[in-house]
Design an enzyme around this catalytic site. Structure first.
Site, PDB file in Angstrom:
ATOM      1  N   HIS A   1      38.093  34.728  29.964  1.00 31.02           N
ATOM      2  CA  HIS A   1      38.810  33.482  29.697  1.00 31.02           C
ATOM      3  C   HIS A   1      38.958  33.358  28.177  1.00 31.02           C
ATOM      4  CE1 HIS A   1      38.268  32.164  33.824  1.00 31.02           C
ATOM      5  NE2 HIS A   1      36.983  32.450  33.740  1.00 31.02           N
TER       6      HIS A   1
ATOM      7  N   CYS B   1      39.339  36.419  36.262  1.00 28.51           N
ATOM      8  CA  CYS B   1      38.153  35.911  36.954  1.00 28.51           C
ATOM      9  C   CYS B   1      38.423  35.821  38.474  1.00 28.51           C
ATOM     10  CB  CYS B   1      37.764  34.572  36.346  1.00 28.51           C
ATOM     11  SG  CYS B   1      36.053  34.127  36.659  1.00 28.51           S
TER      12      CYS B   1
END
Lengths: 258, 474
Positions: free
Chosen positions: A202, A94
């Protein structure tokens, strides 16, 4: 037989980029190495400490301000640069993925110079934030597991507002089946080149995708052979559940009612 | 129709409590809708009615708060319990020095409906001159502005449900702006506290803030009057960097925290916890004796006691003697609280006592692990139940921020809709566990284990919706 029996795994700046459980990536790498009898040390290096030399660096997701700060610190860190030059593996997730690229947006959308370890560029996406389960199939260009085995589907949870465009020097990691990933027309997710991997997943990504964890371990160990198997019964059961949940088109009703 | 929430004896209006036509209608809408929800057993009846009321009268919260003395409680963890304890202290008929407010117990949003719909519902249900309201962290600014509170209690800030709520530093910034607005409204900004006829100090709210949480301090220092309480910090990983300058915060043992770069440091508290005691300047100690378990509830009770003392007698801000009496009285009233919305309470599962515990985020879990460690050997079997519905946060990644390694050596059953996410986390944490498809099966397992080991109890820890769905024994 693996070439090396000692490993150092560093979780980079969990105080800045540790908002989404991404420290789990370092934990997964360390445990999977230890289960195979490798003498492994896991260091969670906060931003005020010196970053140690390592075989694998894990960089997690976080907010805009800390992301800029982390990029500054990493950009000026000779130990990190030296380790990467000598072939350390790097996983960016991310915000950590974006800062590995050539540029990424700050909170106001202005471009900030990234580390340039991946030939990607991130801009603020046009639409709403991408939040939800992400399912992606390994691209033909994805790194191969030892023995020429293709990576199984990647699963995780994305939560970001960026659109990431790949240059010629980076290959997509996967093709999006459900979710947004890099955004844009290509339906791609993540990027990699050399021993640097970036992804929006994630979960943490290495907990949900143990093959990717083993890929990084294989790189760091210099192993051409598949690593010894470990007990992944519960991991595989979890993966099967998540893959099935992502594959069903309608959102789970249970996720909507309180 | 007698208008609930509109004054005693059905009289509309009690000074500034007079509601306009629109608000009066809205209140009737709130009550009718919530009664319908309860009658049809569709829910607890605290949200839908509030939505109806706010749709009719968007300014309803302000209208319902006018003329009442309101206490607000916010923070990532402990707000429901602290609000419950505060309400007990404010509602105790024996509170000496309490104005007439102590006669009618305060209205409170006991079900944890802590957004404006819930506040509107609580304030519409019945009349009371006082209110103790739990507030979701993201709504504190709105509530401060609408209710003009007497007291704002700020407990702690840490990461929570990241796919739903803005990240924690942003929340602290918003709190700070909201409290800065209180300062600019205050008539004597920067002056010594001035107690007015309305029992307001300096014309604004008194903030009761946890001095041990740097993010709370950053927010609270913007307020005109702050009572600092040393309530401890279970989880410091979200306050590693200085919120003022970005430097690193240092925590020398026994010295509180301070920034290595600038002057930002732990304010000296006037009340603090030490073990199971509430301690004041001059080492005045009061044992905190609660029916609720856990060190974190001693901290919650201390925050609530200080808030109650100031709420009932504003002179407590500057007078340690008044504060001491107020805290002691408040703590005595809190002993009646045995559970809070089912949490900390015990239910029977076929002859084995099941203690119900709720943990929603890494800091909450760390506090629960502290609680589990308070019990001596043999370890009590633990059932952990994890869901990932909207109210829980859809992303379970936070499981990797929870130090489940602390459960090594215990016997754990993983359950809930996301039992598999938890099982993998426990696998990597090296915690012995089995997985059960639902809470009933999990309790069956754990109760059997407890009986076999001669342990009289099982601890059940669930996150939000998993906790709410704990079954009763057939």
């Amino acid at each position: 037989m693996t070439a090396r029996l000692r490993l150092t795994v560093v979780t980079v700046f969990p105080d800045l980029l540790g908002t989404y459980g991404d420290r789990g990536n370092g934990m997964v790498l360390a445990r999977r190495a230890a289960w195979r009898g490798i003498d492994v040390s896991l260091v969670e290096a906060v931003s005020t400490d010196r970053l140690p030399a390592a075989d694998i660096y894990c960089i997690g997701g976080g907010e805009d301000g800390p992301q800029v700060r982390a990029a500054e610190l990493l950009g000026g860190d000779d130990t990190f640069a030296g380790a990467v030059r000598q072939g350390a593996a790097v996983l960016g997730v991310c915000a950590g993925y974006q800062l590995l690229g050539r540029s990424f947006p700050d909170a106001g959308g202005a471009p900030i110079r990234g580390l340039g370890l991946l030939d990607v560029e991130t801009v603020k996406g046009a639409g709403s934030r991408a939040v939800g389960e992400l399912l992606a199939e390994a691209s033909p260009t994805a790194p191969m597991l030892p023995g020429g085995v293709r990576l199984p589907p990647l699963t995780g949870f994305e939560n970001h507002a960026g659109t990431t465009m790949l240059g010629r020097g980076a290959a997509p990691l996967a093709r999006v089946v459900r979710g947004r990933g890099n955004g844009g027309a290509g339906r791609s997710e993540g990027a990699w080149s050399g021993r640097v991997v970036g992804t929006y997943l994630h979960g943490p990504v290495l907990a949900r995708n143990p093959h990717l964890a083993d890929l990084l371990l294989g790189w760091a160990l210099g192993s051409e052979e598949p690593l010894a198997t470990v007990d992944d019964v519960e991991v595989e059961a979890w993966r099967a559940e998540r893959l099935a949940a992502s594959a069903s088109r309608r959102p789970a009703w249970s996720s909507l009612v309180r | 129709m007698r208008g609930p929430g509109v004054g005693p004896e059905g009289k509309e209006g009690r000074g500034s409590q007079r509601l306009g036509l629109r608000s009066g209608l809205a209140v009737r809408g709130v009550v009718a809708a919530n009664r319908l929800v309860r009658a049809t057993r569709f829910g607890q009846g605290t949200v839908l009615g509030g939505r109806v009321g706010l749709a009719i009268a968007p300014d309803l919260l302000r209208a319902l708060s006018a003329g009442r003395r309101v206490a607000l409680v916010s923070g990532t963890n402990g707000k429901t319990t602290t609000t419950r304890l505060l309400a007990a202290a404010l509602g105790s008929p024996g509170t000496p020095g309490g104005p007439m407010s102590s006669v009618v117990p305060p209205v409170t949003n006991v079900t944890g409906a802590n957004m404006p719909e819930g506040h509107v519902a609580a304030l519409s249900e019945r009349w009371s001159p006082t209110a103790a309201l739990e507030v979701d962290e993201s709504y504190l600014g709105q509530l401060v502005s609408a209710t003009d509170p007497v007291i704002v209690v700020l407990l702690n800030l840490s990461r929570d449900q990241l796919d739903r709520i803005a990240e924690v530093r942003l929340v602290a910034e918003r709190w700070r702006s909201a409290l800065d607005a209180v300062r600019s409204r205050a008539r004597n900004p920067g002056d010594a506290p001035v107690v007015e006829a309305s029992n307001r100090v300096g014309g604004g709210a008194v903030v009761v803030a946890n001095a041990d949480d740097p993010l709370v301090v950053w927010a609270a220092e913007a307020a005109p009057v702050v009572v600092w309480v040393g309530a401890g910090q279970v989880w410091d990983e979200d306050s590693v960097g200085c919120p003022r300058c970005g430097g690193s915060l240092q925590r020398p043992v026994g010295e509180g925290w301070r920034c290595a770069r600038c002057t930002f440091a732990r304010p000296t508290p006037s009340v603090w916890t030490d073990g199971r005691d509430l301690v004041q300047d001059g080492e005045v100690r009061t044992p905190v004796e609660l029916a609720l378990p856990g060190g974190f509830n001693v901290a919650n009770a201390t925050m609530a006691a200080v808030a109650a003392a100031v709420f009932l007698e504003p002179r407590a801000v500057g007078d340690p003697g008044v504060m001491a009496v107020g805290c002691r009285t408040a703590l005595a009233a809190m002993r009646e609280v045995e559970e809070v919305g089912g949490r900390f309470g015990t239910v029977d599962w076929r002859g084995v006592a099941v203690r119900r515990l709720l943990a929603k985020n890494p800091a909450g879990w760390a506090a629960i692990f502290d609680l589990l460690d308070e019990v001596e050997d043999p370890p009590v079997p633990v059932v952990l139940a994890i869901n990932a519905r909207t109210a829980d946060g859809l992303d379970t990644s936070w499981l990797w921020d929870v130090p489940f390694e602390r459960l090594r050596g215990r016997w754990v059953v993983a359950t809930g809709e996301r039992a598999r996410d938890l099982a993998v986390r426990l696998h990597y944490a090296g915690v012995d566990h089995v997985t059960a498809p639902d809470s009933g099966a999990a309790l069956e397992h754990a109760a059997g284990r407890a009986r076999g080991a001669g342990v009289p109890r099982v601890d059940f820890v669930g996150n939000y919706t998993a906790f709410a769905r704990l079954p009763v024994a057939p």
